[in-house]
Scaffold this motif. Structure first.
Motif, PDB file in Angstrom:
ATOM      1  N   GLY A 192      22.116 -21.814 -12.104  1.00  0.00           N
ATOM      2  CA  GLY A 192      22.305 -20.376 -12.213  1.00  0.00           C
ATOM      3  C   GLY A 192      23.227 -19.944 -11.083  1.00  0.00           C
ATOM      4  O   GLY A 192      23.537 -20.721 -10.188  1.00  0.00           O
ATOM      5  N   ALA A 193      23.660 -18.710 -11.125  1.00  0.00           N
ATOM      6  CA  ALA A 193      24.586 -18.237 -10.097  1.00  0.00           C
ATOM      7  C   ALA A 193      24.116 -16.895  -9.542  1.00  0.00           C
ATOM      8  O   ALA A 193      23.576 -16.069 -10.275  1.00  0.00           O
ATOM      9  N   ARG A 194      24.321 -16.722  -8.258  1.00  0.00           N
ATOM     10  CA  ARG A 194      24.117 -15.435  -7.605  1.00  0.00           C
ATOM     11  C   ARG A 194      25.486 -14.984  -7.118  1.00  0.00           C
ATOM     12  O   ARG A 194      26.118 -15.663  -6.310  1.00  0.00           O
ATOM     13  N   VAL A 195      25.904 -13.848  -7.619  1.00  0.00           N
ATOM     14  CA  VAL A 195      27.239 -13.350  -7.310  1.00  0.00           C
ATOM     15  C   VAL A 195      27.111 -12.015  -6.582  1.00  0.00           C
ATOM     16  O   VAL A 195      26.356 -11.144  -7.008  1.00  0.00           O
ATOM     17  N   ARG A 196      27.841 -11.891  -5.498  1.00  0.00           N
ATOM     18  CA  ARG A 196      27.902 -10.619  -4.770  1.00  0.00           C
ATOM     19  C   ARG A 196      29.344 -10.144  -4.792  1.00  0.00           C
ATOM     20  O   ARG A 196      30.244 -10.860  -4.350  1.00  0.00           O
ATOM     21  N   LEU A 197      29.520  -8.960  -5.325  1.00  0.00           N
ATOM     22  CA  LEU A 197      30.857  -8.391  -5.419  1.00  0.00           C
ATOM     23  C   LEU A 197      30.962  -7.166  -4.524  1.00  0.00           C
ATOM     24  O   LEU A 197      30.031  -6.363  -4.439  1.00  0.00           O
ATOM     25  N   GLN A 198      32.115  -7.020  -3.902  1.00  0.00           N
ATOM     26  CA  GLN A 198      32.410  -5.814  -3.149  1.00  0.00           C
ATOM     27  C   GLN A 198      33.559  -5.135  -3.871  1.00  0.00           C
ATOM     28  O   GLN A 198      34.646  -5.701  -3.994  1.00  0.00           O
ATOM     29  N   LEU A 199      33.275  -3.926  -4.370  1.00  0.00           N
ATOM     30  CA  LEU A 199      34.258  -3.210  -5.176  1.00  0.00           C
ATOM     31  C   LEU A 199      34.999  -2.177  -4.351  1.00  0.00           C
ATOM     32  O   LEU A 199      34.440  -1.563  -3.441  1.00  0.00           O
ATOM     33  N   GLU A 200      36.254  -1.982  -4.701  1.00  0.00           N
ATOM     34  CA  GLU A 200      37.053  -0.940  -4.086  1.00  0.00           C
ATOM     35  C   GLU A 200      36.598   0.412  -4.644  1.00  0.00           C
ATOM     36  O   GLU A 200      35.971   0.473  -5.702  1.00  0.00           O
ATOM     37  N   PRO A 201      36.907   1.510  -3.950  1.00  0.00           N
ATOM     38  CA  PRO A 201      36.401   2.822  -4.371  1.00  0.00           C
ATOM     39  C   PRO A 201      36.807   3.244  -5.776  1.00  0.00           C
ATOM     40  O   PRO A 201      36.061   3.930  -6.461  1.00  0.00           O
ATOM     41  N   HIS A 202      37.948   2.834  -6.238  1.00  0.00           N
ATOM     42  CA  HIS A 202      38.425   3.272  -7.549  1.00  0.00           C
ATOM     43  C   HIS A 202      37.931   2.389  -8.696  1.00  0.00           C
ATOM     44  O   HIS A 202      38.145   2.709  -9.860  1.00  0.00           O
ATOM     45  N   ALA A 203      37.261   1.290  -8.408  1.00  0.00           N
ATOM     46  CA  ALA A 203      36.877   0.317  -9.441  1.00  0.00           C
ATOM     47  C   ALA A 203      35.701   0.822 -10.279  1.00  0.00           C
ATOM     48  O   ALA A 203      34.821   1.516  -9.789  1.00  0.00           O
ATOM     49  N   SER A 204      35.709   0.423 -11.525  1.00  0.00           N
ATOM     50  CA  SER A 204      34.614   0.753 -12.434  1.00  0.00           C
ATOM     51  C   SER A 204      33.631  -0.422 -12.456  1.00  0.00           C
ATOM     52  O   SER A 204      33.994  -1.531 -12.855  1.00  0.00           O
ATOM     53  N   PRO A 205      32.372  -0.203 -12.052  1.00  0.00           N
ATOM     54  CA  PRO A 205      31.411  -1.309 -12.028  1.00  0.00           C
ATOM     55  C   PRO A 205      31.172  -1.931 -13.403  1.00  0.00           C
ATOM     56  O   PRO A 205      31.071  -3.148 -13.527  1.00  0.00           O
ATOM     57  N   ALA A 206      31.092  -1.116 -14.447  1.00  0.00           N
ATOM     58  CA  ALA A 206      30.825  -1.642 -15.787  1.00  0.00           C
ATOM     59  C   ALA A 206      31.980  -2.526 -16.269  1.00  0.00           C
ATOM     60  O   ALA A 206      31.753  -3.619 -16.803  1.00  0.00           O
ATOM     61  N   ALA A 207      33.203  -2.066 -16.082  1.00  0.00           N
ATOM     62  CA  ALA A 207      34.363  -2.859 -16.519  1.00  0.00           C
ATOM     63  C   ALA A 207      34.481  -4.142 -15.697  1.00  0.00           C
ATOM     64  O   ALA A 207      34.785  -5.214 -16.246  1.00  0.00           O
ATOM     65  N   THR A 208      34.226  -4.044 -14.411  1.00  0.00           N
ATOM     66  CA  THR A 208      34.303  -5.228 -13.549  1.00  0.00           C
ATOM     67  C   THR A 208      33.241  -6.246 -13.931  1.00  0.00           C
ATOM     68  O   THR A 208      33.509  -7.451 -13.988  1.00  0.00           O
ATOM     69  N   LEU A 209      32.034  -5.784 -14.210  1.00  0.00           N
ATOM     70  CA  LEU A 209      30.955  -6.692 -14.606  1.00  0.00           C
ATOM     71  C   LEU A 209      31.269  -7.371 -15.935  1.00  0.00           C
ATOM     72  O   LEU A 209      31.036  -8.566 -16.100  1.00  0.00           O
ATOM     73  N   THR A 210      31.826  -6.625 -16.871  1.00  0.00           N
ATOM     74  CA  THR A 210      32.197  -7.204 -18.170  1.00  0.00           C
ATOM     75  C   THR A 210      33.257  -8.288 -17.999  1.00  0.00           C
ATOM     76  O   THR A 210      33.145  -9.375 -18.569  1.00  0.00           O
ATOM     77  N   ARG A 211      34.265  -7.991 -17.191  1.00  0.00           N
ATOM     78  CA  ARG A 211      35.320  -8.987 -16.974  1.00  0.00           C
ATOM     79  C   ARG A 211      34.806 -10.190 -16.203  1.00  0.00           C
ATOM     80  O   ARG A 211      35.213 -11.323 -16.467  1.00  0.00           O
ATOM     81  N   LEU A 212      33.899  -9.968 -15.253  1.00  0.00           N
ATOM     82  CA  LEU A 212      33.337 -11.076 -14.492  1.00  0.00           C
ATOM     83  C   LEU A 212      32.577 -12.032 -15.402  1.00  0.00           C
ATOM     84  O   LEU A 212      32.759 -13.245 -15.338  1.00  0.00           O
ATOM     85  N   THR A 213      31.724 -11.489 -16.276  1.00  0.00           N
ATOM     86  CA  THR A 213      30.931 -12.358 -17.149  1.00  0.00           C
ATOM     87  C   THR A 213      31.789 -13.052 -18.202  1.00  0.00           C
ATOM     88  O   THR A 213      31.545 -14.212 -18.518  1.00  0.00           O
ATOM     89  N   SER A 214      32.786 -12.358 -18.725  1.00  0.00           N
ATOM     90  CA  SER A 214      33.598 -12.985 -19.774  1.00  0.00           C
ATOM     91  C   SER A 214      34.656 -13.925 -19.203  1.00  0.00           C
ATOM     92  O   SER A 214      34.962 -14.948 -19.817  1.00  0.00           O
ATOM     93  N   GLU A 215      35.201 -13.610 -18.059  1.00  0.00           N
ATOM     94  CA  GLU A 215      36.290 -14.429 -17.521  1.00  0.00           C
ATOM     95  C   GLU A 215      35.793 -15.456 -16.491  1.00  0.00           C
ATOM     96  O   GLU A 215      35.740 -16.645 -16.787  1.00  0.00           O
ATOM     97  N   ALA A 216      35.407 -15.004 -15.300  1.00  0.00           N
ATOM     98  CA  ALA A 216      35.083 -15.945 -14.216  1.00  0.00           C
ATOM     99  C   ALA A 216      33.875 -16.808 -14.547  1.00  0.00           C
ATOM    100  O   ALA A 216      33.931 -18.039 -14.464  1.00  0.00           O
ATOM    101  N   LEU A 217      32.769 -16.178 -14.945  1.00  0.00           N
ATOM    102  CA  LEU A 217      31.574 -16.963 -15.266  1.00  0.00           C
ATOM    103  C   LEU A 217      31.740 -17.726 -16.583  1.00  0.00           C
ATOM    104  O   LEU A 217      31.224 -18.828 -16.738  1.00  0.00           O
ATOM    105  N   GLY A 218      32.459 -17.148 -17.524  1.00  0.00           N
ATOM    106  CA  GLY A 218      32.724 -17.845 -18.786  1.00  0.00           C
ATOM    107  C   GLY A 218      33.563 -19.092 -18.590  1.00  0.00           C
ATOM    108  O   GLY A 218      33.298 -20.144 -19.188  1.00  0.00           O
ATOM    109  N   HIS A 219      34.585 -18.993 -17.744  1.00  0.00           N
ATOM    110  CA  HIS A 219      35.415 -20.172 -17.450  1.00  0.00           C
ATOM    111  C   HIS A 219      34.611 -21.243 -16.723  1.00  0.00           C
ATOM    112  O   HIS A 219      34.765 -22.444 -16.996  1.00  0.00           O
ATOM    113  N   ALA A 220      33.749 -20.834 -15.795  1.00  0.00           N
ATOM    114  CA  ALA A 220      32.923 -21.799 -15.067  1.00  0.00           C
ATOM    115  C   ALA A 220      31.958 -22.497 -16.019  1.00  0.00           C
ATOM    116  O   ALA A 220      31.750 -23.712 -15.927  1.00  0.00           O
ATOM    117  N   ARG A 221      31.358 -21.735 -16.924  1.00  0.00           N
ATOM    118  CA  ARG A 221      30.426 -22.322 -17.895  1.00  0.00           C
ATOM    119  C   ARG A 221      31.149 -23.316 -18.782  1.00  0.00           C
ATOM    120  O   ARG A 221      30.660 -24.428 -19.034  1.00  0.00           O
TER     121      ARG A 221
END
Length: 192
Positions: free
Chosen positions: A138-167
């Motif tokens: 399993g993975a524990r991920v800690r993200l630090q977002l910039e003030p203008h970033a959208s948490p929902a969009a970032t989380l969606t991209r993280l799960t589909s791209e970074a974690l998806g590629h790792a899987r």
């Protein structure tokens, strides 16, 4: 969880030691202590002979003492073993397709996921830690977002791209992840 248990136990032990030590020091130096305090003079002992021998003839005394000490020893052993246990996976077993298993270094996968997560728009920092078992990580991920970033969009991209590629790269059917998102501190903008 272990970090919280460590801090609570250390805090309680420190509090008890400071309270008892301070009380004994105050009594020993001749400072005035409240009337209810068990020791009231510099020549007073902590346990008198009568106090030490009071329960010796009772049938429940020695089993209770032994049980209490056994609980203390088992708790200390559990805490020691929990300290020695690794919280991070050193390697992951990957099915290579030829019937043999290959090993993928855990730190390499952590660095790859963290690097891909940091390249996402709005992410200023990422830390990844693999947990679990070698065949079911399993993975524990800690993200630090910039003030203008959208948490929902970032989380969606993280799960589909970074974690998806790792899987996919590790050949895992699933890669459960716990994601903690934190906003980066920033100064207020001046309006002119």
């Amino acid at each position: 969880m272990l970090r919280v248990v460590n801090r609570v136990l250390l805090g309680l032990a420190g509090l008890v030691l400071v309270a008892v030590g301070g009380a004994v020091l105050a009594t020993g130096t001749g400072l005035s202590v409240p009337a209810w305090f068990p020791w009231d003079g510099s020549r007073d002992v902590l346990l008198s002979t009568a106090d030490r021998e009071r329960w010796r003839d009772e049938g429940w005394w020695w089993p209770a003492v032994i049980a209490g000490l056994a609980v203390l020893v088992l708790g200390a052993l559990w805490l020691l073993l929990a300290q020695l246990r690794r919280g991070r996976l050193t390697d992951i077993v990957v099915d290579s397709g030829d019937g043999e298993a290959a090993r993928l270094r855990g730190q390499a996968l952590e660095n790859a996921v963290a690097g891909e997560a940091e390249s996402l728009e709005g992410v200023s920092g990422a830390r990844v830690r693999l947990t679990g078992r070698r065949r079911e990580p399993g993975a524990r991920v800690r993200l630090q977002l910039e003030p203008h970033a959208s948490p929902a969009a970032t989380l969606t991209r993280l799960t589909s791209e970074a974690l998806g590629h790792a899987r996919a790269a590790a050949g895992l059917p699933v890669l459960p992840a716990e994601v903690r998102i934190r906003a980066a501190k920033h100064r207020a903008r001046r309006v002119s």
